[in-house]
Design an enzyme around this catalytic site. Sequence first.
Site, PDB file in Angstrom:
ATOM      1  N   GLU A 207       0.799  -1.236   0.000  1.00 33.73           N
ATOM      2  CA  GLU A 207       0.000   0.000   0.000  1.00 33.73           C
ATOM      3  C   GLU A 207       0.826   1.277   0.000  1.00 33.73           C
ATOM      4  O   GLU A 207       0.835   2.043   0.966  1.00 33.73           O
ATOM      5  CB  GLU A 207      -0.973   0.017   1.184  1.00 33.73           C
ATOM      6  N   GLU A 396      -5.556  -8.537   0.476  1.00 33.06           N
ATOM      7  CA  GLU A 396      -6.300  -8.232   1.705  1.00 33.06           C
ATOM      8  C   GLU A 396      -7.759  -7.972   1.374  1.00 33.06           C
ATOM      9  O   GLU A 396      -8.071  -7.379   0.341  1.00 33.06           O
ATOM     10  CB  GLU A 396      -5.761  -6.972   2.407  1.00 33.06           C
TER      11      GLU A 396
HETATM   12  C1  GCO Z   1      -3.314  -1.999   4.932  1.00 24.88           C
HETATM   13  C2  GCO Z   1      -3.172  -2.797   5.739  1.00 24.88           C
HETATM   14  C3  GCO Z   1      -3.483  -3.369   7.016  1.00 24.88           C
HETATM   15  C4  GCO Z   1      -4.658  -2.786   7.714  1.00 24.88           C
HETATM   16  C5  GCO Z   1      -5.930  -3.184   7.059  1.00 24.88           C
HETATM   17  C6  GCO Z   1      -7.166  -2.682   7.763  1.00 24.88           C
HETATM   18  O1  GCO Z   1      -2.463  -2.460   4.112  1.00 24.88           O
HETATM   19  O2  GCO Z   1      -4.027  -1.017   5.069  1.00 24.88           O
HETATM   20  O3  GCO Z   1      -2.334  -3.668   5.054  1.00 24.88           O
HETATM   21  O4  GCO Z   1      -2.290  -3.138   7.684  1.00 24.88           O
HETATM   22  O5  GCO Z   1      -4.634  -3.220   9.002  1.00 24.88           O
HETATM   23  O6  GCO Z   1      -5.972  -2.700   5.770  1.00 24.88           O
HETATM   24  O7  GCO Z   1      -7.208  -1.297   7.765  1.00 24.88           O
END
Ligand code: GCO
Length: 490
Positions: A207, A396
């Site tokens: 991200e 995710e």
């Molecule tokens: C992200 C994340 C996680 C978060 C999840 C929930 O990449 O934003 O990889 O670390 O915890 O997205 O917000």
Amino acid sequence: MSSNGLSRRDFGKMAGSAALGLSTVSAQSADTGIARPTGQNAMLAFPGDFRWGTATSAFQVEGAVNEDGRGPSIWDRFTHLQGKIADHSTADVADDHFHRYKDDVRLMKALGARTYRFSIAWPRVFPEGRGVPNPKGLDFYNRLLDELLANGIEPFATLYHWDLPQALQDRYGGWMSRDTAKAFADYAGYVVERLSDRAKHIFTINECSRLVHLGHGLGIDAPGLNLSEAGMNQVRHNVALGHGLAVQAIRARGRAGTRVGLAENMVTCVPAIETPANIHATEIATRELNAGYLTVILEGKYTEGFLAQAGKDAPKYTADDLGIVSSPIDFVGLNVYKPDHYVLAADNARGFTLAPFPASFPHMDASWLRVGPEAMYWAPRHAARIWGVKSIYITENGTPATDEVAADGNVYDLDRIMYLRNYLLQLQRATSEGVPVAGYFLWSLIDNFEWADGYQKRFGLYRVDFDTQARTPKLSASFYREIIKQNAVV
Ligand code: GCO
């Protein structure tokens, strides 16, 4: 009536009770004629080799921040500042996964999951960010990999999930400098040389979009900066450069068969109404709204629209940079939680309009988490159609929920199940149309440290009592186990 004298309805009942309602015979209601096809969920099945797993990240679960020579990260520093974390917590202990990883692998196994996405903490491996490595730090991942493989779980490792060594922030200004991109590549090569005998799938950076906007624009995430537009554009470019240099280092130093990609929360555009014109407009919007990262990585150039809009704030880069940034990758990981924009075709210079969200648009137990399951169809479809990506992982997807413990001790997280079921139906729509999604990692295995929200937002399939570290399966764990078992939406 069937030839043996039993109606199909009776037979369905018998088989159903025999198999706890998971009959594989056709269960037809004689009254209505409504039938499921043979093989209970055949219509909702995923491809045979689909990989189901869960995801976590190092800083959010490991704890043990001072153990075995680990150096401080920008998130350690940030969480210890006053007022940055909603519940005033830190991740010094988190889920204590560093010590309990064997228990946590057992939890994965209980789900029937075949894969696991985790991240490696850079400051465990290079406490100062670069220079002298700390083999004891890397050893944790050796132990974890061995435990995963002994349990038949395939590791997918992320090299950077935001826990930059503090030393690099202090010395170079972190991602504001190209030196951090170079240090990242050195770290990537070092790790992959030692782990790629067992970890065959590597994600470079998680991200970029959030680390740029929340970390360097809004100051909500570490390192807590409020940079100008020009500053953010430069950080984004440096991160893309770090990704590209790491891809090259991984190719050079990884074992044969090592596959590399990235994990991004792309700006997901959904046609407000599925007409050919709106779908086309959605694809234009997707390219432009992801121009600073995914588009330049997958196309090797910044779009004219991006450069025109950035004007004097455009990132500084060389032609060589673009070649590095766009080094070929083997797969794209997409973190999909929500639709970012609903798009309509428009007769304007851009060719699209972004519809404003009404105040009543539904969301889960976080205002940012809008419920728009169709994002899970469009995100991978766009990656495949716009850029010809041949292999996609949903790296995710999940939701926070209030997760009350009922009087009987169970957590009936029906809202999480509702959310997951609807998103997975859309993912199934994508795979059944041939969008090449190879796997899905549910966020998250266990409740964990949710960044600036601390421990108040629970995303796990297993509830964690942070006082005792006890893990208890929620109803969604049973739901996910059933999905994995049937390889279909249930
Ligand atoms: C992200 C994340 C996680 C978060 C999840 C929930 O990449 O934003 O990889 O670390 O915890 O997205 O917000």
